[in-house]
Enzyme design. Structure first.
Site, short mmCIF file in Angstrom:
data_model
loop_
_atom_site.label_atom_id
_atom_site.label_comp_id
_atom_site.label_asym_id
_atom_site.label_seq_id
_atom_site.Cartn_x
_atom_site.Cartn_y
_atom_site.Cartn_z
N ASP A 102 0.97 -1.09 -0.11
CA ASP A 102 0.12 0.14 -0.37
C ASP A 102 0.82 1.13 -0.10
OD1 ASP A 102 -2.74 1.26 0.14
OD2 ASP A 102 -2.04 1.74 2.20
N SER A 103 0.04 2.15 0.04
CA SER A 103 1.09 3.37 -0.20
C SER A 103 1.45 4.02 1.28
CB SER A 103 0.07 4.57 -0.99
OG SER A 103 -1.07 4.50 0.41
N TYR A 134 -0.56 8.26 -2.43
CA TYR A 134 -0.43 8.76 -3.62
C TYR A 134 -1.74 8.80 -4.30
CZ TYR A 134 2.67 4.54 -3.45
OH TYR A 134 3.51 3.12 -3.30
N GLY A 135 -2.93 9.05 -3.66
CA GLY A 135 -4.43 9.54 -3.82
C GLY A 135 -3.98 10.92 -5.24
N CYS A 144 -3.63 -0.60 -2.28
CA CYS A 144 -4.06 0.63 -1.80
C CYS A 144 -5.06 0.57 -3.81
CB CYS A 144 -3.08 1.20 -2.49
SG CYS A 144 -2.86 2.90 -3.55
N ASN A 145 -6.15 1.62 -3.48
CA ASN A 145 -6.95 1.18 -4.33
C ASN A 145 -6.36 2.15 -4.99
OD1 ASN A 145 -9.96 0.63 -3.79
ND2 ASN A 145 -8.71 1.11 -2.10
N GLU A 186 -6.39 9.58 9.94
CA GLU A 186 -5.07 9.14 10.85
C GLU A 186 -4.70 10.18 12.08
OE1 GLU A 186 -2.45 10.13 7.62
OE2 GLU A 186 -2.15 7.80 6.79
N CYS A 200 -10.54 3.15 -1.00
CA CYS A 200 -10.12 3.54 -0.07
C CYS A 200 -9.51 3.18 0.71
CB CYS A 200 -10.13 4.98 0.02
SG CYS A 200 -8.35 4.99 1.29
N THR A 201 -8.49 2.84 1.30
CA THR A 201 -7.95 1.58 2.09
C THR A 201 -8.22 2.28 3.46
OG1 THR A 201 -6.13 3.11 2.16
CG2 THR A 201 -5.85 0.82 0.86
N HIS A 202 -8.26 3.03 4.06
CA HIS A 202 -8.50 4.27 4.99
C HIS A 202 -10.47 3.62 5.84
CE1 HIS A 202 -4.48 5.71 4.54
NE2 HIS A 202 -4.91 6.07 5.57
N1 DGL Z 1 -3.75 3.99 -0.16
C1 DGL Z 1 -4.54 4.80 -0.24
C2 DGL Z 1 -5.83 4.52 -1.55
O1 DGL Z 1 -6.49 3.44 -0.70
C3 DGL Z 1 -5.52 6.11 0.27
C4 DGL Z 1 -3.97 6.80 0.46
C5 DGL Z 1 -3.66 7.22 -0.32
O2 DGL Z 1 -4.06 8.50 -1.11
O3 DGL Z 1 -1.84 7.14 -0.72
O4 DGL Z 1 -6.17 4.75 -2.21
#
Ligand code: DGL
Length: 269
Positions: free
Chosen positions: A10-11, A42-43, A73-74, A151, A188-190
């Site tokens: 993931d990012s 990454y978003g 990561c999405n 976060e 999104c992962t969060h």
């Molecule tokens: N992990 C990213 C996602 O699922 C969210 C955090 C990011 O922007 O890197 O898109």
């Protein structure tokens, strides 16, 4: 049988929500997790940069002798999975295709996908769903303020100012879709960390967790290829590309337990 671990990247540490699903659905599997915190988020990065980072992340996990890679990561799943599949031989499982499978099994005519700018702008959920021609209307909404709120642990203290800010932010992003969609994809992962709050704001809407869909797909692939682990004592290892106090804090907030995280250096990509 294949007792080697599964690699997951993931990012950052948000992808630990996906790890939770893998550990729930595949309790015997060992897992190696990589969070590319050096390049987080990454978003809002370009497609090209995310592909470069994803290739380096995959190479690292392959050096750890993993048997399959899950792109938790999405944002990375929406732009990098195909390149990874062309470049590497192990099974590569992103979160998007398994989620499309999950959606196609639901009785729904309207779905909202929420995620980062990159995921929503990629339009990948829309494209893949349209290919199936199921007559499902799909909306996309980028919700960039949700990652920082998760976060900060905004969901931890019900009634606190930050908690109220989270609920107002959800109302701001999602309110216009009330009574217009029956399902929301937590793209999104969060977001699985705030599923209760999303349910509170969007009463009656069913949530789809891409982490769960990806874990089910992973199980299917491992079963089909006779690659399930038969190990009785699984292990887990956590690596990040930049280990700050914030990373440790967020990992604890998301996983609700302490873990040991090791910092590694990846060649500049
Ligand atoms: N992990 C990213 C996602 O699922 C969210 C955090 C990011 O922007 O890197 O898109």
């Amino acid at each position: 049988m294949d007792n080697r671990p599964i690699g997951l990247f993931d990012s950052g540490v948000g992808g630990l929500t996906v790890l939770k699903q893998i550990q729930k659905i595949l309790p015997r599997e060992s897992v190696i997790y990589l969070g590319d915190t050096q390049h987080l988020p990454y978003g809002d990065k370009s497609k090209e940069a995310i592909i470069r980072f994803s290739i380096e992340n995959t190479k690292f996990l392959l050096r750890q002798n993993v048997k399959a890679i899950v792109v938790a990561c999405n944002s990375a799943s929406s732009v990098a999975v195909e390149v990874l599949r062309e470049t590497f031989k192990v099974p590569i499982i992103g979160v998007i295709e398994p989620t499309i499978k999950c959606i196609s099994r639901k009785k729904t005519s309207s779905v909202l996908v929420i995620g980062t700018m990159r995921t929503v702008r990629s339009g990948v959920y829309q494209k893949k769903l349209q290919e199936l021609n199921l007559g499902i209307e799909i909306f996309g909404k980028a919700c960039p303020l949700l990652v920082p709120l998760v976060e900060e642990g905004a969901f931890l203290n019900k009634g606190s100012l930050l908690y109220n800010a989270l609920v107002s932010t959800l109302e701001y992003y999602l309110g216009e879709y009330r009574d217009r969609v029956s399902h929301i994809v937590l793209g999104c992962t969060h977001y699985p960390a705030i599923e209760n709050e999303i349910r509170f704001v969007m009463d009656g809407v069913e949530l789809i967790d891409p982490g769960e869909c990806a874990a089910l797909e992973l199980k299917e692939i491992l079963e089909k290829n006779d690659m399930l682990s038969e190990e009785k004592s699984r292990f887990e290892k956590f690596f990040v590309t930049d280990l700050s106090e914030k990373t440790v804090e967020v990992a604890k907030i998301i996983l609700q337990r302490e873990i040991n995280i090791e910092e590694i250096y990846l060649p500049e990509s």
